[in-house]
Design a protein around this motif. Structure first.
Motif, PDB file in Angstrom:
ATOM      1  N   GLY A  76       0.827  -1.196   0.000  1.00 51.33           N
ATOM      2  CA  GLY A  76       0.000   0.000   0.000  1.00 51.33           C
ATOM      3  C   GLY A  76       0.863   1.248   0.000  1.00 51.33           C
ATOM      4  N   ARG A  83       4.360   1.651   6.618  1.00 52.55           N
ATOM      5  CA  ARG A  83       3.688   1.053   5.469  1.00 52.55           C
ATOM      6  C   ARG A  83       2.203   0.891   5.784  1.00 52.55           C
ATOM      7  NH1 ARG A  83       7.147  -4.171   3.829  1.00 52.55           N
ATOM      8  NH2 ARG A  83       6.855  -4.574   6.064  1.00 52.55           N
ATOM      9  N   GLU A  84       1.393   1.191   4.793  1.00 57.56           N
ATOM     10  CA  GLU A  84      -0.047   1.181   4.993  1.00 57.56           C
ATOM     11  C   GLU A  84      -0.557  -0.168   5.475  1.00 57.56           C
ATOM     12  OE1 GLU A  84      -4.199   1.992   2.478  1.00 57.56           O
ATOM     13  OE2 GLU A  84      -2.246   2.174   1.482  1.00 57.56           O
ATOM     14  N   LYS A  85      -0.072  -1.258   4.894  1.00 58.46           N
ATOM     15  CA  LYS A  85      -0.608  -2.573   5.231  1.00 58.46           C
ATOM     16  C   LYS A  85      -0.460  -2.886   6.716  1.00 58.46           C
ATOM     17  CE  LYS A  85       3.528  -5.413   4.315  1.00 58.46           C
ATOM     18  NZ  LYS A  85       4.035  -6.612   3.608  1.00 58.46           N
ATOM     19  N   VAL A  88      -2.904  -0.283   8.883  1.00 53.43           N
ATOM     20  CA  VAL A  88      -4.345  -0.577   8.846  1.00 53.43           C
ATOM     21  C   VAL A  88      -4.674  -1.906   9.522  1.00 53.43           C
ATOM     22  CG1 VAL A  88      -4.714   0.841   6.800  1.00 53.43           C
ATOM     23  CG2 VAL A  88      -4.218  -1.589   6.514  1.00 53.43           C
ATOM     24  N   HIS A 138      -8.148   1.847   5.294  1.00 54.97           N
ATOM     25  CA  HIS A 138      -6.968   2.182   4.498  1.00 54.97           C
ATOM     26  C   HIS A 138      -6.282   3.417   5.090  1.00 54.97           C
ATOM     27  CE1 HIS A 138      -7.638  -0.407   0.854  1.00 54.97           C
ATOM     28  NE2 HIS A 138      -8.788  -0.550   1.501  1.00 54.97           N
ATOM     29  N   ALA A 139      -5.129   3.737   4.541  1.00 57.08           N
ATOM     30  CA  ALA A 139      -4.432   4.977   4.868  1.00 57.08           C
ATOM     31  C   ALA A 139      -3.980   5.594   3.552  1.00 57.08           C
ATOM     32  CB  ALA A 139      -3.239   4.717   5.789  1.00 57.08           C
ATOM     33  N   ASP A 140      -4.226   6.876   3.385  1.00 58.81           N
ATOM     34  CA  ASP A 140      -4.033   7.537   2.096  1.00 58.81           C
ATOM     35  C   ASP A 140      -2.591   8.010   1.912  1.00 58.81           C
ATOM     36  OD1 ASP A 140      -4.790   8.454  -0.376  1.00 58.81           O
ATOM     37  OD2 ASP A 140      -6.531   9.540   0.379  1.00 58.81           O
ATOM     38  N   SER A 141      -2.297   8.458   0.703  1.00 59.27           N
ATOM     39  CA  SER A 141      -0.998   9.045   0.380  1.00 59.27           C
ATOM     40  C   SER A 141      -1.221  10.302  -0.441  1.00 59.27           C
ATOM     41  CB  SER A 141      -0.139   8.057  -0.412  1.00 59.27           C
ATOM     42  OG  SER A 141       1.023   8.704  -0.922  1.00 59.27           O
ATOM     43  N   GLU A 247     -10.678   5.917   5.025  1.00 60.82           N
ATOM     44  CA  GLU A 247      -9.293   6.365   4.852  1.00 60.82           C
ATOM     45  C   GLU A 247      -8.889   7.049   6.156  1.00 60.82           C
ATOM     46  OE1 GLU A 247      -7.070   5.908   2.653  1.00 60.82           O
ATOM     47  OE2 GLU A 247      -8.020   5.490   0.715  1.00 60.82           O
ATOM     48  N   ILE A 251      -0.677   8.784   5.358  1.00 60.61           N
ATOM     49  CA  ILE A 251       0.542   8.209   5.893  1.00 60.61           C
ATOM     50  C   ILE A 251       1.766   9.023   5.483  1.00 60.61           C
ATOM     51  CG2 ILE A 251       1.084   6.644   3.985  1.00 60.61           C
ATOM     52  CD1 ILE A 251       1.621   4.483   6.078  1.00 60.61           C
TER      53      ILE A 251
END
Length: 287
Positions: A76, A83-85, A88, A138-141, A247, A251
């Motif tokens: 992610g 890291r997003e994975k 979350v 999720h976490a956005d970018s 979201e 991140i």
């Protein structure tokens, strides 16, 4: 030698040769040309279903399926050393624990480890378990725009809903039920209409949950100025399971990343989400 004797000899001689070879167990060599080009492939077993995740809670309670986005080979978004994975999955576990602690709700995670699931698998898990809510985290970018911050909530867009309904009906109208309505045996046109009606009710419920989250998060979680959004997200396309994609923040923003990765930030997130979920189910029971 007469012509008849010659014909008889030609007929019996090959049979006699084969008989001798059979008795003496002599193998006739077969040319090897082309043998090296034969490829043997072991086909995977397709009728073994993937095990569904464990469900915690009393059987009579409504079920929330929590989906931690990405995982496995798909990390992610990445930023600020996170890291997003991973972010979350920790948030999903925190929400699960908060719901279990309060009771009155069943809960399951689509993944409780670092593994990858395609979008269809995530949705199928929720539908096969008979979920009453599906929440994908999720976490956005924001790329290089490190000042962009805040959480947001996605629901399925109306246009995407109609397109998804048509595809779903075409795929599953032979043997499916949606919100208690049997669509089996219907024509494609009728089935599509039934799915659209089901999905419309589902979207209304999804919107209600999104509004409750925003209300309960006021003063606790910072949201992006455009907090409510809709999009053609595959993970939201179950026509009979109210679904949102949360979201949790950017991140790529230092404050957001640290908040999401901290025990305090996870606790605030879990408390707000659990409170909104309980209010949602209480309203559903009243109606």
């Amino acid at each position: 030698m007469t012509m008849r004797a010659q014909i008889l000899l030609l007929t019996l001689l090959p049979l006699a040769v084969l008989a001798v070879l059979a008795v003496t167990a002599v193998r006739i060599p077969v040319p090897e040309i082309g043998r090296g080009y034969v490829v043997h492939i072991e086909l995977p077993v397709t009728d073994t279903p993937e095990a569904l995740p464990d469900v915690a809670g009393a059987n009579s309670a409504p079920l929330v399926v929590i989906d931690a986005g990405h995982g496995g080979h798909d990390p992610g978004a990445a930023g600020q050393g996170y890291r997003e994975k991973t972010i979350v999955l920790d948030l999903a576990r925190a929400l699960r624990d908060e719901l279990e602690k309060g009771g009155g709700v069943r809960v399951a995670l689509t993944r409780d480890e670092d593994r990858y699931l395609v979008h269809a698998e995530r949705v199928d898990i929720a539908r096969k378990l008979g979920a009453d809510l599906f929440i994908s985290i999720h976490a956005d970018s924001a790329g290089d725009a490190a000042d962009v911050t805040g959480a947001s909530i996605y629901t399925l867009s109306n246009q995407a809903s109609s397109q998804a309904a048509a595809r779903f009906a075409e795929r599953e109208n032979a043997s499916d039920r949606l919100n208690g309505v049997d669509v089996g045996g219907e024509s494609d046109a009728v089935s599509t209409i039934l799915v659209e009606l089901s999905q419309r009710r589902t979207q209304e419920k999804s919107d209600e949950l999104a509004r409750l989250i925003l209300r309960e998060a006021d003063g606790v979680i910072d949201f992006h100025p455009q907090a409510r959004r809709s999009a053609a997200l595959k993970v939201l396309r179950a026509p009979d399971v109210p679904s949102i994609l949360f979201e949790s923040g950017f991140i790529t923003n230092e404050e957001d990343a640290q908040r999401l990765a901290s025990p305090e930030g996870r606790s605030r997130f879990a408390e707000v989400m659990a409170r909104a979920i309980r209010i949602y189910f209480a309203r559903q029971q009243e109606s």
